[in-house]
Design a protein around this motif. Structure first.
Motif, PDB file in Angstrom:
ATOM      1  N   ALA A  77       0.830  -1.206   0.000  1.00  0.00           N
ATOM      2  CA  ALA A  77       0.000   0.000   0.000  1.00  0.00           C
ATOM      3  C   ALA A  77       0.865   1.257   0.000  1.00  0.00           C
ATOM      4  CB  ALA A  77      -0.937  -0.002   1.205  1.00  0.00           C
ATOM      5  N   GLN A  78       1.985   1.236   0.715  1.00  0.00           N
ATOM      6  CA  GLN A  78       2.897   2.385   0.723  1.00  0.00           C
ATOM      7  C   GLN A  78       3.521   2.599  -0.656  1.00  0.00           C
ATOM      8  OE1 GLN A  78       3.362   4.592   3.178  1.00  0.00           O
ATOM      9  NE2 GLN A  78       1.836   3.481   4.351  1.00  0.00           N
ATOM     10  N   VAL A  79       3.924   1.501  -1.300  1.00  0.00           N
ATOM     11  CA  VAL A  79       4.522   1.603  -2.636  1.00  0.00           C
ATOM     12  C   VAL A  79       3.483   2.122  -3.632  1.00  0.00           C
ATOM     13  CG1 VAL A  79       5.507   0.273  -4.551  1.00  0.00           C
ATOM     14  CG2 VAL A  79       6.297  -0.134  -2.203  1.00  0.00           C
ATOM     15  N   VAL A  80       2.277   1.577  -3.591  1.00  0.00           N
ATOM     16  CA  VAL A  80       1.224   2.029  -4.501  1.00  0.00           C
ATOM     17  C   VAL A  80       0.906   3.501  -4.262  1.00  0.00           C
ATOM     18  CG1 VAL A  80      -1.233   1.800  -5.071  1.00  0.00           C
ATOM     19  CG2 VAL A  80       0.229  -0.227  -4.934  1.00  0.00           C
ATOM     20  N   ALA A  81       0.829   3.919  -3.008  1.00  0.00           N
ATOM     21  CA  ALA A  81       0.546   5.328  -2.708  1.00  0.00           C
ATOM     22  C   ALA A  81       1.584   6.236  -3.367  1.00  0.00           C
ATOM     23  CB  ALA A  81       0.513   5.553  -1.201  1.00  0.00           C
ATOM     24  N   GLU A  82       2.836   5.862  -3.287  1.00  0.00           N
ATOM     25  CA  GLU A  82       3.897   6.683  -3.885  1.00  0.00           C
ATOM     26  C   GLU A  82       3.841   6.659  -5.403  1.00  0.00           C
ATOM     27  OE1 GLU A  82       6.785   9.264  -4.608  1.00  0.00           O
ATOM     28  OE2 GLU A  82       5.852   8.901  -2.665  1.00  0.00           O
ATOM     29  N   LEU A  83       3.727   5.474  -5.997  1.00  0.00           N
ATOM     30  CA  LEU A  83       3.727   5.384  -7.460  1.00  0.00           C
ATOM     31  C   LEU A  83       2.474   6.022  -8.060  1.00  0.00           C
ATOM     32  CD1 LEU A  83       5.171   1.802  -8.091  1.00  0.00           C
ATOM     33  CD2 LEU A  83       6.377   3.998  -7.943  1.00  0.00           C
ATOM     34  N   ALA A  84       1.322   5.819  -7.444  1.00  0.00           N
ATOM     35  CA  ALA A  84       0.091   6.446  -7.937  1.00  0.00           C
ATOM     36  C   ALA A  84       0.156   7.963  -7.752  1.00  0.00           C
ATOM     37  CB  ALA A  84      -1.124   5.865  -7.233  1.00  0.00           C
ATOM     38  N   GLY A  85       0.676   8.398  -6.606  1.00  0.00           N
ATOM     39  CA  GLY A  85       0.844   9.839  -6.378  1.00  0.00           C
ATOM     40  C   GLY A  85       1.741  10.470  -7.422  1.00  0.00           C
ATOM     41  N   ASN A  86       2.823   9.776  -7.775  1.00  0.00           N
ATOM     42  CA  ASN A  86       3.724  10.278  -8.816  1.00  0.00           C
ATOM     43  C   ASN A  86       3.037  10.316 -10.177  1.00  0.00           C
ATOM     44  OD1 ASN A  86       5.794  10.689  -7.047  1.00  0.00           O
ATOM     45  ND2 ASN A  86       6.965   8.896  -7.658  1.00  0.00           N
ATOM     46  N   ALA A  87       2.218   9.302 -10.472  1.00  0.00           N
ATOM     47  CA  ALA A  87       1.499   9.282 -11.749  1.00  0.00           C
ATOM     48  C   ALA A  87       0.559  10.475 -11.855  1.00  0.00           C
ATOM     49  CB  ALA A  87       0.724   7.976 -11.898  1.00  0.00           C
ATOM     50  N   VAL A  88      -0.075  10.819 -10.748  1.00  0.00           N
ATOM     51  CA  VAL A  88      -1.007  11.942 -10.727  1.00  0.00           C
ATOM     52  C   VAL A  88      -0.264  13.275 -10.774  1.00  0.00           C
ATOM     53  CG1 VAL A  88      -2.686  13.137  -9.257  1.00  0.00           C
ATOM     54  CG2 VAL A  88      -2.854  10.665  -9.596  1.00  0.00           C
ATOM     55  N   LEU A  89       0.824  13.387 -10.034  1.00  0.00           N
ATOM     56  CA  LEU A  89       1.553  14.649  -9.947  1.00  0.00           C
ATOM     57  C   LEU A  89       2.452  14.900 -11.156  1.00  0.00           C
ATOM     58  CD1 LEU A  89       2.198  17.110  -8.165  1.00  0.00           C
ATOM     59  CD2 LEU A  89       4.018  15.753  -7.124  1.00  0.00           C
ATOM     60  N   HIS A  90       3.193  13.888 -11.574  1.00  0.00           N
ATOM     61  CA  HIS A  90       4.207  14.079 -12.622  1.00  0.00           C
ATOM     62  C   HIS A  90       3.824  13.454 -13.962  1.00  0.00           C
ATOM     63  CE1 HIS A  90       6.825  15.542  -9.498  1.00  0.00           C
ATOM     64  NE2 HIS A  90       6.692  14.410  -8.834  1.00  0.00           N
ATOM     65  N   GLY A  91       2.888  12.506 -13.967  1.00  0.00           N
ATOM     66  CA  GLY A  91       2.554  11.793 -15.192  1.00  0.00           C
ATOM     67  C   GLY A  91       1.184  12.112 -15.749  1.00  0.00           C
ATOM     68  N   ARG A  92       0.547  13.118 -15.201  1.00  0.00           N
ATOM     69  CA  ARG A  92      -0.830  13.426 -15.579  1.00  0.00           C
ATOM     70  C   ARG A  92      -0.902  14.157 -16.919  1.00  0.00           C
ATOM     71  NH1 ARG A  92      -4.738  17.491 -15.066  1.00  0.00           N
ATOM     72  NH2 ARG A  92      -6.800  16.641 -14.644  1.00  0.00           N
ATOM     73  N   VAL A  93      -1.811  13.671 -17.743  1.00  0.00           N
ATOM     74  CA  VAL A  93      -2.220  14.363 -18.963  1.00  0.00           C
ATOM     75  C   VAL A  93      -3.734  14.523 -18.825  1.00  0.00           C
ATOM     76  CG1 VAL A  93      -2.474  14.194 -21.468  1.00  0.00           C
ATOM     77  CG2 VAL A  93      -0.367  13.389 -20.370  1.00  0.00           C
ATOM     78  N   PRO A  94      -4.249  15.760 -18.904  1.00  0.00           N
ATOM     79  CA  PRO A  94      -5.692  15.955 -18.719  1.00  0.00           C
ATOM     80  C   PRO A  94      -6.507  15.032 -19.622  1.00  0.00           C
ATOM     81  CG  PRO A  94      -4.572  18.067 -18.789  1.00  0.00           C
ATOM     82  CD  PRO A  94      -3.547  17.024 -19.160  1.00  0.00           C
ATOM     83  N   GLY A  95      -7.497  14.387 -19.011  1.00  0.00           N
ATOM     84  CA  GLY A  95      -8.364  13.490 -19.757  1.00  0.00           C
ATOM     85  C   GLY A  95      -7.846  12.068 -19.891  1.00  0.00           C
ATOM     86  N   ARG A  96      -6.636  11.803 -19.398  1.00  0.00           N
ATOM     87  CA  ARG A  96      -6.064  10.462 -19.488  1.00  0.00           C
ATOM     88  C   ARG A  96      -5.977   9.840 -18.105  1.00  0.00           C
ATOM     89  NH1 ARG A  96      -2.478   9.981 -24.244  1.00  0.00           N
ATOM     90  NH2 ARG A  96      -3.708  10.976 -25.857  1.00  0.00           N
ATOM     91  N   ASP A  97      -6.286   8.567 -18.003  1.00  0.00           N
ATOM     92  CA  ASP A  97      -6.229   7.830 -16.750  1.00  0.00           C
ATOM     93  C   ASP A  97      -4.839   7.225 -16.543  1.00  0.00           C
ATOM     94  OD1 ASP A  97      -8.954   8.307 -16.378  1.00  0.00           O
ATOM     95  OD2 ASP A  97      -9.528   6.443 -17.381  1.00  0.00           O
ATOM     96  N   PHE A  98      -4.615   6.704 -15.345  1.00  0.00           N
ATOM     97  CA  PHE A  98      -3.429   5.879 -15.120  1.00  0.00           C
ATOM     98  C   PHE A  98      -3.912   4.473 -14.793  1.00  0.00           C
ATOM     99  CE2 PHE A  98      -4.267   7.239 -10.754  1.00  0.00           C
ATOM    100  CZ  PHE A  98      -3.934   6.133  -9.981  1.00  0.00           C
ATOM    101  N   ARG A  99      -3.036   3.486 -14.994  1.00  0.00           N
ATOM    102  CA  ARG A  99      -3.392   2.092 -14.771  1.00  0.00           C
ATOM    103  C   ARG A  99      -2.587   1.526 -13.614  1.00  0.00           C
ATOM    104  NH1 ARG A  99      -1.377  -0.877 -19.173  1.00  0.00           N
ATOM    105  NH2 ARG A  99      -3.019   0.082 -20.372  1.00  0.00           N
ATOM    106  N   LEU A 100      -3.275   0.829 -12.724  1.00  0.00           N
ATOM    107  CA  LEU A 100      -2.645   0.091 -11.635  1.00  0.00           C
ATOM    108  C   LEU A 100      -2.791  -1.389 -11.932  1.00  0.00           C
ATOM    109  CD1 LEU A 100      -1.497  -0.353  -8.720  1.00  0.00           C
ATOM    110  CD2 LEU A 100      -3.891  -0.252  -7.941  1.00  0.00           C
ATOM    111  N   THR A 101      -1.678  -2.119 -11.862  1.00  0.00           N
ATOM    112  CA  THR A 101      -1.706  -3.569 -12.027  1.00  0.00           C
ATOM    113  C   THR A 101      -0.979  -4.208 -10.854  1.00  0.00           C
ATOM    114  OG1 THR A 101      -1.710  -3.376 -14.431  1.00  0.00           O
ATOM    115  CG2 THR A 101      -1.066  -5.504 -13.519  1.00  0.00           C
ATOM    116  N   LEU A 102      -1.622  -5.195 -10.258  1.00  0.00           N
ATOM    117  CA  LEU A 102      -1.013  -6.009  -9.214  1.00  0.00           C
ATOM    118  C   LEU A 102      -0.950  -7.430  -9.749  1.00  0.00           C
ATOM    119  CD1 LEU A 102      -3.215  -4.830  -6.204  1.00  0.00           C
ATOM    120  CD2 LEU A 102      -0.991  -3.913  -6.897  1.00  0.00           C
TER     121      LEU A 102
END
Length: 151
Positions: free
Chosen positions: A48-73
């Motif tokens: 959960a800590q790793v996902v929080a960081e990677l998802a947070g980075n995707a939102v903060l640094h990898g965001r393109v308006p209108g595009r989603d990010f994908r989480l895979t476990l």
């Protein structure tokens, strides 16, 4: 497919979801990780800590308006959990800020990923995407020290 490959396929559990590139989406990624790993009967605190960081980075640094990010476990039968977060900013690669730059505005969160993960890295493509991934050996005690990463 031979018998050996069939056993490998059956021994892997996988969960994938697209989430909005928002703070709410990042929070949901962490919550879904906790729930999915609990359903699989696996510990989830480190993941959960790793996902929080990677998802947070995707939102903060990898965001393109209108595009989603994908989480895979993906949980292998051998006990390796692979966490992968894919965003659409392939040109913005993550970097770790070491102790020599304590006033840096970003990069310190990946030190958490290094602390929790046994391995992590970045896969590029297909354009314009990148996937930041981390692998954890489930149920193994974390030793102190620096982890290897594949940048």
């Amino acid at each position: 497919m031979n018998h050996e490959n069939t056993d490998l396929v059956l021994a892997t559990r996988q969960f994938t979801v697209l989430l909005s590139s928002t703070r709410r989406g990042a929070r949901l990624a962490r919550l879904l990780t906790e729930r999915q790993l609990a359903d699989w009967g696996q510990p989830f605190d480190a993941a959960a800590q790793v996902v929080a960081e990677l998802a947070g980075n995707a939102v903060l640094h990898g965001r393109v308006p209108g595009r989603d990010f994908r989480l895979t476990l993906a949980l292998s039968g051998a006990g390796t959990l692979r966490i992968a977060v894919t965003d659409t900013r392939g040109e913005r690669l993550p970097h770790v800020t070491q102790g020599d730059a304590p006033d840096a505005e970003s990069g310190r969160g990946l030190l958490l990923v290094e602390a929790y993960a046994d391995r992590w890295g970045v896969d590029l493509g297909p354009v314009p995407r990148k996937t930041v991934w981390a692998e954890l050996e489930v149920g193994r005690e974390r030793a102190s020290g620096v982890r290897r990463h594949g940048l």
